[in-house]
Design a protein around this motif. Structure first.
Motif, PDB file in Angstrom:
ATOM      1  N   ILE A   2      23.999  80.734  -9.684  1.00 42.36           N
ATOM      2  CA  ILE A   2      25.335  81.220  -9.305  1.00 42.36           C
ATOM      3  C   ILE A   2      25.449  81.241  -7.662  1.00 42.36           C
ATOM      4  CG2 ILE A   2      27.365  82.498  -9.666  1.00 42.36           C
ATOM      5  CD1 ILE A   2      26.163  80.750 -12.176  1.00 42.36           C
ATOM      6  N   ARG A   3      26.338  80.719  -7.034  1.00 42.44           N
ATOM      7  CA  ARG A   3      26.469  81.036  -5.553  1.00 42.44           C
ATOM      8  C   ARG A   3      27.867  80.751  -5.070  1.00 42.44           C
ATOM      9  NH1 ARG A   3      26.595  75.935  -3.110  1.00 42.44           N
ATOM     10  NH2 ARG A   3      25.550  74.249  -4.373  1.00 42.44           N
ATOM     11  N   GLU A   4      28.046  81.047  -3.858  1.00 43.52           N
ATOM     12  CA  GLU A   4      29.266  80.473  -3.127  1.00 43.52           C
ATOM     13  C   GLU A   4      29.084  78.984  -2.459  1.00 43.52           C
ATOM     14  OE1 GLU A   4      32.115  82.957  -1.217  1.00 43.52           O
ATOM     15  OE2 GLU A   4      30.947  84.427  -1.143  1.00 43.52           O
ATOM     16  N   ALA A  93      30.871  79.829 -17.011  1.00 45.18           N
ATOM     17  CA  ALA A  93      32.285  80.423 -16.234  1.00 45.18           C
ATOM     18  C   ALA A  93      31.945  81.714 -16.435  1.00 45.18           C
ATOM     19  CB  ALA A  93      33.301  79.830 -17.280  1.00 45.18           C
ATOM     20  N   THR A  94      31.425  82.610 -17.308  1.00 49.32           N
ATOM     21  CA  THR A  94      31.453  83.795 -17.244  1.00 49.32           C
ATOM     22  C   THR A  94      30.452  84.506 -16.120  1.00 49.32           C
ATOM     23  OG1 THR A  94      31.757  83.899 -19.682  1.00 49.32           O
ATOM     24  CG2 THR A  94      30.849  85.870 -18.680  1.00 49.32           C
ATOM     25  N   GLN A  95      29.367  83.465 -15.947  1.00 48.49           N
ATOM     26  CA  GLN A  95      28.321  84.044 -14.969  1.00 48.49           C
ATOM     27  C   GLN A  95      29.385  83.872 -13.590  1.00 48.49           C
ATOM     28  OE1 GLN A  95      24.384  82.498 -14.861  1.00 48.49           O
ATOM     29  NE2 GLN A  95      25.004  81.995 -17.332  1.00 48.49           N
ATOM     30  N   CYS A  96      30.124  82.913 -13.371  1.00 51.30           N
ATOM     31  CA  CYS A  96      30.757  82.718 -12.239  1.00 51.30           C
ATOM     32  C   CYS A  96      32.011  83.820 -11.928  1.00 51.30           C
ATOM     33  CB  CYS A  96      31.764  81.222 -12.070  1.00 51.30           C
ATOM     34  SG  CYS A  96      30.492  79.872 -11.821  1.00 51.30           S
ATOM     35  N   LEU A  97      32.639  84.110 -13.084  1.00 58.02           N
ATOM     36  CA  LEU A  97      33.424  85.174 -13.037  1.00 58.02           C
ATOM     37  C   LEU A  97      33.005  86.801 -12.730  1.00 58.02           C
ATOM     38  CD1 LEU A  97      35.705  84.017 -16.061  1.00 58.02           C
ATOM     39  CD2 LEU A  97      36.453  84.266 -13.831  1.00 58.02           C
TER      40      LEU A  97
END
Length: 108
Positions: A2-4, A93-97
């Motif tokens: 997960i990253r920007e 998606a949960t990890q991104c959120l």
């Protein structure tokens, strides 16, 4: 991971966005590239991605918005939450959120 997002991730993000409301692949016009440049340079605009094997498979956008109310505390706006249909039901998606939430907390 997960990253920007990074500036050179545009094509991969656009391919993922094709699954968001059946969007067609946009043409890489000067206008689109100008918008992308603005997004990447905006310190309050965060595009968060989940990457697997070099491919962006999930994403969300978190924008930190300055605010004149509530003791001038900014607020976060979340949009464009998407996971590639082949990678769904894995919590990406949960990890991104969650990453977006960390940014929002850091920004007060």
């Amino acid at each position: 991971m997960i990253r920007e997002i990074m500036k050179n991730d545009l094509d991969s993000l656009l391919r993922l966005y094709m699954q968001l409301h059946d969007n067609p692949m946009p043409e890489k016009t000067a206008e689109l590239l100008q918008i992308w440049d603005h997004i990447v340079q905006d310190k309050n605009h965060h595009v968060i991605v989940a990457e697997e094997n070099g491919k962006i498979v999930s994403s969300c956008v978190c924008v930190i918005i300055p605010n004149m109310t509530h003791n001038q505390q900014p607020y976060a706006f979340i949009e464009n939450v998407i996971t590639d249909e082949k990678f769904r039901k894995r919590g990406l998606a949960t990890q991104c959120l969650n990453f977006a939430k960390e940014i929002a907390l850091k920004e007060n």
